[in-house]
Design an enzyme around this catalytic site. Structure first.
Site, PDB file in Angstrom:
ATOM      1  CB  SER A 251     -19.281  17.410 -42.017  1.00 24.68           C
ATOM      2  OG  SER A 251     -19.007  16.830 -40.748  1.00 24.68           O
ATOM      3  CE  LYS A 252     -26.618  12.763 -44.481  1.00 28.51           C
ATOM      4  NZ  LYS A 252     -27.733  13.324 -43.783  1.00 28.51           N
ATOM      5  NE  ARG A 253     -16.742  12.440 -41.778  1.00 23.03           N
ATOM      6  CZ  ARG A 253     -15.747  13.213 -41.339  1.00 23.03           C
ATOM      7  NH1 ARG A 253     -15.202  12.997 -40.162  1.00 23.03           N
ATOM      8  NH2 ARG A 253     -15.295  14.199 -42.077  1.00 23.03           N
ATOM      9  N   GLY A 255     -23.735  14.818 -37.700  1.00 23.99           N
ATOM     10  CA  GLY A 255     -25.163  15.003 -37.414  1.00 23.99           C
ATOM     11  C   GLY A 255     -25.925  15.383 -38.655  1.00 23.99           C
TER      12      GLY A 255
END
Ligand code: GLU
Length: 477
Positions: A251-253, A255
């Site tokens: 997930s974007k969270r 990285g």
């Protein structure tokens, strides 16, 4: 003849998972001497993002993934953009309705909402309650003729097991009761993914569908549609999920997930490709560095794992550093030059080459060349406090002031000459060479670490090195 496709929906950036899908399709096509097709799946207008297609094309080009047929190249079974094929899907939907495999549904959004909420409250998975499934042909036709808004839904058979084979996962079975009477055509006439996807895979003569695991639950619907049309389905291969280091879904969270982020951060495309190739594919060799030609030669779907693949950022960094070391300084110059210009560093190619040679073994990404050691381009404006405390004192300053004229008198300014000057001076004064080396490094770079001092001074040059030492002697307390 192998024909595969990469079928992205242009919704913004290119996810690293999409890059892997594109890469595996490309490798599979090249390995088998087949055809790699690009198809843009843009029928969901609500998710459409301006410029996303162009961005995707640029990203593929950067990564070195090429297509034999697609919106840019053209080809015998185009157009390759689904919004340009809209009429086609309505025709096939009508065929399904005529054959009893699909039906018009007139339920309003409000009604569907009430049904969904009731199902949620009862703790059952929300599905269409098949309210319109048994309308008579006459009734549906007269409501359509009267202009009533409607969608076309798939008539999923009741009480059937849907079976198919997946190259990576083996035999798979879905109970039809878990499958919704999926909308195929929306009220605005636009097809939804499932119908457009299989109609195009059929018309484009796709032999293998290679895509992410998140599409596995769609496959039984596709298998049913193929059967309804009487078409032979392609072979399926669903690639494992990409995971964060803690094995949660990537997930974007945690990285960067956009390929563009890696490009902008200065990762080399061949390093990223090599890294992404190993996310799920297990080569028989123990070697980890593969050129694209080696990947094409060795790639096969049988060696792709079922289990999720961890996206290890450290490994990517390591790999990128490996690729940077393999490049010639001249190749790196072409890539580093624009970064230096962005930062408004005015330097000659020759100077930049000497910086690259000095730093090549020490950097992990391209911007490191200009950011890691900014002192190659601008004099230090601050000095590392701890290092200064340790090495900058009255005695060091006196010695440095005594040494400076010898630098001034130096006829040559290379590593060996500089080393000889400093070592001779240290010996004459019964000092260890470190007593001179550290204060010089501090004065010239402001930093406590970096490449060997004499090499560094040789790159920065005589006039500038002396100017910086002199400046520190006057200004640094
Ligand atoms: N358009 C779908 C996507 O965005 C394609 C899935 C498939 O390959 O069937 O991934």
């Amino acid at each position: 003849m192998v024909r595969v496709r990469f079928a992205p929906s242009p919704t913004g950036f290119v996810h690293v998972g999409s890059l892997r899908t594109a890469l595996y399709n490309y490798l599979f096509a090249r390995h088998h001497g087949g055809v790699n097709i690009l198809r843009v799946e843009d029928t969901d207008r609500t998710r459409y993002v301006e410029g996303a297609v162009e961005n995707m094309l640029r990203t593929m080009e950067w990564a070195g993934i090429t297509f034999d047929e697609g919106p840019v190249t053209g080809g015998p079974v185009g157009p390759y953009v689904q919004s340009e094929r809209k009429e086609l899907y309505s025709k096939y939907a009508a065929e399904l309705v005529a054959g009893g495999h699909a039906y018009p549904c007139f339920c309003s959004a409000e009604r569907l909402d009430v049904v969904r909420k009731a199902q949620q409250a009862a703790g059952i998975p929300p599905m269409y309650d098949r309210h319109c499934r048994n309308l008579t042909k006459e009734e549906s036709e007269s409501r359509i003729a009267a202009g009533e808004s409607h969608v076309i839904r798939m008539r999923v058979p009741i009480g059937e097991l849907i079976r198919f084979h997946d190259i990576i996962r083996g035999d798979i079975e879905f109970d039809s009761k878990t499958i919704d009477d999926q909308v195929l055509i929306k009220s605005d006439g636009f097809p939804l993914y499932h119908l457009a996807n299989i109609v195009d895979d059929h018309l484009m003569q796709i032999t293998h569908v290679i895509r992410g695991e998140e599409w596995l639950p769609s496959t039984p619907k596709h298998v049913l549609l193929y059967a309804a049309f009487g078409w032979e389905p392609p072979k399926f291969a669903h690639l494992p999920l990409l995971l964060n280091a803690d094995r949660s879904k990537l997930s974007k969270r945690q990285g960067d997930v956009a390929v563009e982020d890696y490009r902008d951060k200065g990762y080399l495309p061949d390093a990223l490709i090599n890294f992404v190739a190993l996310l799920g594919w297990n080569p028989s060799a123990t070697e980890e560095i593969f050129t694209i030609d080696q990947l094409i030669r060795d790639f096969d779907l049988e060696r792709v794992n079922k289990g999720g693949a961890v996206f290890g950022r450290d490994k990517l960094d390591w790999m990128n550093a490996e690729y940077m070391r393999k490049k010639s300084p001249e190749e790196l110059l072409i890539l580093v030059r624009p970064l230096a210009e962005n930062r408004k560093y005015v330097v000659s190619d020759e100077y930049l080459l000497s910086v690259i040679r000095t730093m090549q073994e020490r950097v992990r990404t391209l911007p490191d060349f200009v950011d890691f050691a900014s002192y190659f381009f601008v004099p230090p404006t601050d000095y590392e406090e701890k290092y200064k405390q340790k090495h900058w004192n009255a005695e060091a300053k006196t010695r440095l002031a005594e040494l400076l004229p010898r630098f001034g008198a130096a006829e040559k300014w290379d590593h060996d000459t500089l080393e000889a000057i400093v070592r001779t001076f240290a010996e004459e004064n019964s000092l260890s060479a470190g007593k001179m080396i550290h204060p010089i490094r501090l004065a010239v770079t402001g930093r406590g670490m970096g490449p060997g001092l004499f090499e560094l001074l040789a790159v920065i040059g005589k006039a500038e090195s002396i100017r910086r030492i002199d400046h520190a002697l006057r200004n640094l307390a």
